[in-house]
Design an enzyme around this catalytic site. Structure first.
Site, mmCIF file in Angstrom:
data_model
loop_
_atom_site.group_PDB
_atom_site.id
_atom_site.type_symbol
_atom_site.label_atom_id
_atom_site.label_comp_id
_atom_site.label_asym_id
_atom_site.label_seq_id
_atom_site.Cartn_x
_atom_site.Cartn_y
_atom_site.Cartn_z
ATOM 1 N NE ARG A 79 -3.523 2.447 2.386
ATOM 2 C CZ ARG A 79 -3.408 3.351 3.372
ATOM 3 N NH1 ARG A 79 -2.755 3.075 4.478
ATOM 4 N NH2 ARG A 79 -3.978 4.521 3.259
ATOM 5 C CG HIS A 123 -1.087 9.008 3.199
ATOM 6 N ND1 HIS A 123 -1.241 7.650 3.454
ATOM 7 C CD2 HIS A 123 -0.788 9.561 4.391
ATOM 8 C CE1 HIS A 123 -1.039 7.415 4.740
ATOM 9 N NE2 HIS A 123 -0.754 8.552 5.339
ATOM 10 C CD GLU A 168 -5.160 7.817 9.183
ATOM 11 O OE1 GLU A 168 -4.677 8.881 9.592
ATOM 12 O OE2 GLU A 168 -4.863 6.710 9.661
ATOM 13 C CG ASN A 293 -5.531 3.484 8.236
ATOM 14 O OD1 ASN A 293 -5.610 2.483 7.518
ATOM 15 N ND2 ASN A 293 -5.034 4.634 7.810
ATOM 16 C CE1 TYR A 295 -0.747 2.930 13.444
ATOM 17 C CE2 TYR A 295 -2.591 4.061 12.419
ATOM 18 C CZ TYR A 295 -1.343 3.472 12.321
ATOM 19 O OH TYR A 295 -0.698 3.407 11.120
ATOM 20 C CD GLU A 352 -1.984 4.042 7.831
ATOM 21 O OE1 GLU A 352 -1.782 4.527 8.962
ATOM 22 O OE2 GLU A 352 -2.104 4.732 6.805
HETATM 23 C C1 FCB Z 1 -1.767 7.309 10.470
HETATM 24 C C2 FCB Z 1 -1.248 7.828 9.152
HETATM 25 C C3 FCB Z 1 0.113 7.332 8.788
HETATM 26 C C4 FCB Z 1 1.017 7.249 9.999
HETATM 27 C C5 FCB Z 1 0.352 6.516 11.122
HETATM 28 C C6 FCB Z 1 1.202 6.327 12.352
HETATM 29 O O1 FCB Z 1 -2.674 8.220 10.984
HETATM 30 O O2 FCB Z 1 -2.115 7.460 8.106
HETATM 31 O O3 FCB Z 1 0.624 8.174 7.786
HETATM 32 O O4 FCB Z 1 1.442 8.505 10.361
HETATM 33 O O5 FCB Z 1 -0.831 7.155 11.476
#
Ligand code: FCB
Length: 436
Positions: A79, A123, A168, A293, A295, A352
């Protein structure tokens, strides 16, 4: 090593890694026009140590070595994102042939190594000339973006396995126009509301135009945050609901149902453009897949100091990554299950997931992080979500936006003085699992 095997994920499941143009490419002298990240990063106070993406991982010159790493790791897909100002230096009009040639080389390089190209059109490196016209605040961006998308279709479309319009949209709008933490660094609710709508209008218009030209496998990548109220008090629950609306429900509702959440529309009020009702069919253009994505989670509380937006996040008790983000695999299960139940029945990719860790090739915490998130993803799959693939963020340590080079997300270490790459133990864990 991971406790999971490739076979656990089912036939055809795609494993890849993700990167983004500004974070790795460098190569800014070859006809590429300026982007909002060039000027934002050069403005004191915006980025850790004043660092910029001028050289980054020098992927512009070292792409072949980096694609070799992907093949060596046994990955199926890559990607990556196109840099709009590399292809169209002023954002509209004149095309930079060196940029076309560069992406020709990289895409052919992926195919030669058996890697499926998953392209992201945007991006975050908006051409500065378009920011001069208001960038995402200007409705005309839907036309600028669609023309750019069609240029990509014309030159590369037949070689792309999948296309995501925007990475995002919450970051494009809120993080960059309300919190001012990312380029262009605005802190203004009207600017934010306009960006929140125009980014999805641009997405929908580009999807329709690309589909009309025969481009297939079209999606968008949203970042979702597991928002939870800090306490059971009605004030904290209400604060959490508004945050969830701004972060998650706005984008999910928009792109999958052609409808924004009524409470957020009401809250934004006259800051939103008048055109919203007439645009919603376009915003909700059919998706072939949805990228998520993930986290971390946020604990949300009522903030009496901020009467208009009475919402703040408070530190949680869980173990944290180097970003200070709580490690919360359950959030992935919950969010993906919610998306599959309430929003989107089609194919989902985790586009992600990963963690920042202190420098070093010995990274057991990262191995554990990935392994626990695989388990969480498999639970969401059991709950009925149609999950087709998973992309680790990131292949390389890279330019982590406002954090500069201080935060390292790679499964491959980068020595920024020599540009030497060194696979970490987490890379070896992927390799062992994928070649299983
Ligand atoms: C996301 C982004 C990516 C990177 C990660 C840690 O929000 O898409 O570019 O910075 O976080």
């Amino acid at each position: 090593m991971f406790t999971h095997k490739r076979a656990d994920f089912g036939d055809g499941f795609v494993f890849g890694t993700a990167t983004a143009s500004y974070q790795i490419e460098g190569g800014q002298t070859d006809g590429r026009g300026p982007s909002i990240w060039d000027s934002f990063s050069r403005t004191p106070g915006n980025v850790h140590n004043g660092e910029t993406g001028e050289i980054a991982c020098d992927h512009y010159n070292r792409w072949a070595e980096d694609l070799d790493l992907l093949r060596e790791g046994g990955f199926d897909a890559y990607r990556f994102s196109f840099a709009w100002p590399r292809l169209i230096p002023e954002g509209t009009g004149r095309v930079n042939q060196a940029g076309i040639d560069y992406y020709d080389r990289v895409i052919d390089g992926m195919l030669a190594r058996g890697l499926k190209p998953f392209a992201t059109l945007y991006h975050w490196d908006l051409p500065s000339a378009l920011q001069d016209e208001g960038g995402w605040m200007n409705r005309d961006i839907a036309d600028w973006f669609t023309d750019y998308a069609l240029l990509i279709h014309k030159h590369f479309g037949d070689r792309l396995h999948a296309v995501a319009t925007i990475n995002e949209p919450w970051c494009v709008a809120w993080l960059s126009h309300f919190w001012g933490a990312h380029a262009p660094g605005y802190r203004d609710i009207r600017a934010t509301a306009r960006a929140m709508h125009h980014v999805l209008l641009s997405h929908g218009r580009a999807v329709n135009a690309l589909r009309a030209e025969g481009q297939g496998n079209l999606g968008i990548v949203v970042n979702l945050q597991k928002a939870e109220p800090a306490t059971d008090s009605p004030e904290d629950v209400a604060a959490n609901h508004l945050f969830d609306g701004i972060f998650n429900r706005w984008y999910l509702g928009g792109v999958t149902q052609g409808e924004y959440p009524a409470d957020v529309v009401e809250w934004l009020g006259a800051n939103l453009p008048d055109s919203v009702p007439g645009d919603m069919n376009t915003v909700g253009a059919d998706l072939d897949w949805l990228g998520i994505n993930y986290y971390s989670r946020s604990l949300m509380a009522h903030d009496p100091q901020s009467p208009y937006f009475p919402v703040k996040d408070v530190p949680g008790p869980l173990e944290k990554t180097e970003m200070g983000w709580e490690i919360y695999p359950k959030g992935l299960t919950d969010l993906v299950t919610r998306v599959a139940n309430d929003y989107f029945k089609g194919p989902i990719y985790i586009t992600e997931n990963g963690m920042a860790e202190v420098r070093g090739t010995d990274d057991p915490r990262r191995i554990k992080f990935y392994d626990e998130h695989f388990a969480a993803l498999l639970k969401a799959k059991q709950n009925g979500a149609d999950i087709r693939g998973y992309f680790a963020w990131s292949l390389l340590d890279n330019y982590e936006w406002a954090e500069g080079y201080a935060k390292r997300f790679g499964i491959v270490d980068v020595d920024y003085r020599t540009q030497k790459r060194a696979p970490k133990q987490s890379f070896n864990a992927f390799k062992a699992m994928l070649s299983d």
